[in-house]
Design an enzyme around this catalytic site. Structure first.
Site, PDB file in Angstrom:
ATOM      1  CG  ASP A   1      -2.269   0.846   1.302  1.00 29.77           C
ATOM      2  OD1 ASP A   1      -2.189   1.918   1.123  1.00 29.77           O
ATOM      3  OD2 ASP A   1      -3.153   0.066   0.718  1.00 29.77           O
TER       4      ASP A   1
ATOM      5  CG  HIS B   1      -5.019   4.036   2.115  1.00 33.35           C
ATOM      6  ND1 HIS B   1      -4.379   2.632   1.188  1.00 33.35           N
ATOM      7  CD2 HIS B   1      -6.679   4.144   1.418  1.00 33.35           C
ATOM      8  CE1 HIS B   1      -5.835   1.880   0.475  1.00 33.35           C
ATOM      9  NE2 HIS B   1      -7.000   3.060   0.769  1.00 33.35           N
TER      10      HIS B   1
ATOM     11  CB  SER C   1      -8.959   0.988   0.588  1.00 33.53           C
ATOM     12  OG  SER C   1      -8.886   1.035  -0.664  1.00 33.53           O
TER      13      SER C   1
END
Length: 479
Positions: free
Chosen positions: A168, A205, A415
């Site tokens: 990621d 994220h 996600s």
């Protein structure tokens, strides 16, 4: 015509790849992004076949230029793919590429005879997008908020901990300020803030995902790689190699949690990932992959590999449930290729600002109504804010909304449903002393008694025991 959010995000990704001209595809739609003037092929005989076939086809077409057809990147990595230039990337706009479309058409007959794919667009793989971006942007959680899912009660034992590799964006510098992330390691984000000190889009994220895994399954050794540090996007031709680099650096883990991908208009996967997926198939690692946030039934890769018989055992695709857990989230992709659903709307987890508050300016604006036609109070609409990229903001000159992060945030997207499932499988492995992650995934699904309604279908719903649903919205049941 591509929706506004897709065009906004297209510009954002293009600025991050100034040397790679991109177009929307297959025309001016919100299906996918790809490299302009280039096709992707396997190196060797396939590359020679494609070059010769496209050049001959272009010779017979007066409006196509065979002089552009040439190999521009020889095989240099384990993915076994190469790029072939078929057109001038400086010509045309951003609404599809006719030369690429003609090149694909030229090879179609040979593909039909061979019974396999020879050529592909070079797609942009990005953080599980809703029109090329996450389900929404993060929202600061109230000061009194607790993480949701809450941290499970368990002791971290490095000897028995399950290995989880998160591919990621990198970790925020202050991530260990939250004790639950004390056993997380990996790459740091390259740049957290811009020149004005504003938090950059997507940089938290990977940290948010790591926090979810650690909450659901405390007895894990989580490693976060900054493979998608550059606005969460990478070309397909590079992505397979980056995945190989990830496992070369850290070994093949028990579980890979991947919250990125792309549709490609096909049902046979991504050419640039073929080599990695073939090696994954022969390992013991389980790939848990996000189904994407396009609100569509179109296969999203690599999650959709779960629907291919040869990969069904090694890939688990994950869609998102809305905040009450009873129905699918408005943005979640869906279809028979999605194997399980988990909470993915308004989760609360670690972001940044633990050591010092960090300001953020919204990039996108909320909508007056759900962009997918759902009736409940979804993340399309709430909480209200105006973003920098909004046409309304640009036309009126109004200021975009700014917030401050001080540790925890609310965030939505497949996600984040993905690490919920990755954590539940890891927790199952520890609780049942199961050493095979693929067997653990199958056991978890087989024993699951929870279901949810997604577009009228009853689907497996994996809800961790420490997750707290929001009250159901009677007016918004289903769509």
């Amino acid at each position: 015509m591509a929706p506004q959010r897709f065009r906004e995000q297209f510009d954002h990704i293009q600025r991050s790849m100034p040397d790679v001209p991109l177009v929307m595809g297959p025309d001016d739609s919100a299906e996918f992004l790809y490299e302009k003037g280039v096709v992707l092929v396997r190196d060797g005989e396939d590359a020679r076949t494609v070059e010769d076939t496209v050049r001959a086809y272009f010779t017979e077409a007066p409006d196509l230029n065979q002089d552009h057809v040439r190999r521009v990147s020889p095989r240099t990595n384990r993915t076994g793919v190469t790029r072939i230039r078929v057109g001038d990337p400086g010509e045309g706009g951003r609404q599809g590429d006719r030369t690429v479309a003609h090149a694909l058409r030229a090879v179609q007959e040979r593909e039909d005879r061979a019974g396999r794919r020879l050529v592909s667009r070079n797609h942009v793989v990005h953080i599980a997008p809703v029109n090329a971006c996450p389900g929404d942007e993060p929202v600061p959680a109230p000061a009194a908020s607790a993480p949701n899912p809450s941290p499970a009660e368990a002791v971290h034992d490095p000897e028995t901990a399950v290995g989880v590799l998160v591919v990621d964006t990198g970790l925020m510098h202050d991530y260990r300020s939250w004790h639950q992330l004390a056993h997380v390691d990996g790459d740091l984000a390259l740049e957290e803030t811009d020149a004005e000190g504003m938090l950059k889009q997507y940089v938290g994220h990977g940290t948010f995902i790591a926090g979810i895994v650690a909450s659901v399954a405390p007895n894990t050794n989580v490693t976060v790689l900054g493979t998608l540090n550059d606005v969460g996007a990478v070309l397909e031709s590079e992505f397979g190699e980056k995945l190989f680099e990830a496992v070369d650096r850290h070994g093949w883990p028990d579980i890979i949690s991947l919250s990125a991908g792309t549709p490609n208009g096909r049902t046979d996967g991504l050419l640039g990932l073929d080599a990695f997926m073939e090696e994954l198939r022969d390992r013991r690692t389980l790939l848990v992959a996000a189904a994407g946030n396009n609100g569509s039934a179109t296969p999203f890769w690599p999650a959709a590999y779960a629907s291919l018989p040869e990969y069904a055992n090694c890939v688990l695709s994950v869609g998102a449930l809305r905040s009450d857990g009873a129905f699918g989230a408005c943005f979640s992709n869906h279809g028979t290729w999605v194997r399980a659903y988990a909470p993915g709307e308004r989760l609360v987890g670690a972001l940044t600002g633990f050591e010092q508050p960090v300001p953020y300016v919204y990039q996108h604006s909320t909508y007056d109504a759900c962009r997918y036609g759902f009736a409940y109070a979804c993340t399309c609409q709430s909480p209200r804010h105006t973003g920098v990229l909004s046409e309304q903001q640009q036309s009126t000159g109004s200021e975009p909304d700014q917030v401050v992060f001080e540790g925890f945030a609310r965030w939505s997207g497949t996600s984040f449903a993905t690490p919920v499932v990755a954590g539940m499988i890891a927790d199952h492995m520890v609780a049942h002393k199961e050493t095979d992650p693929r067997a653990a995934g199958q056991q978890l699904l087989a024993a699951n008694t929870g279901f949810a309604d997604v577009h009228g279908e009853s689907v497996p719903a994996l809800r961790p025991p420490t997750w707290r649903p929001e009250p159901a919205d009677p007016a918004g049941a289903g769509t």
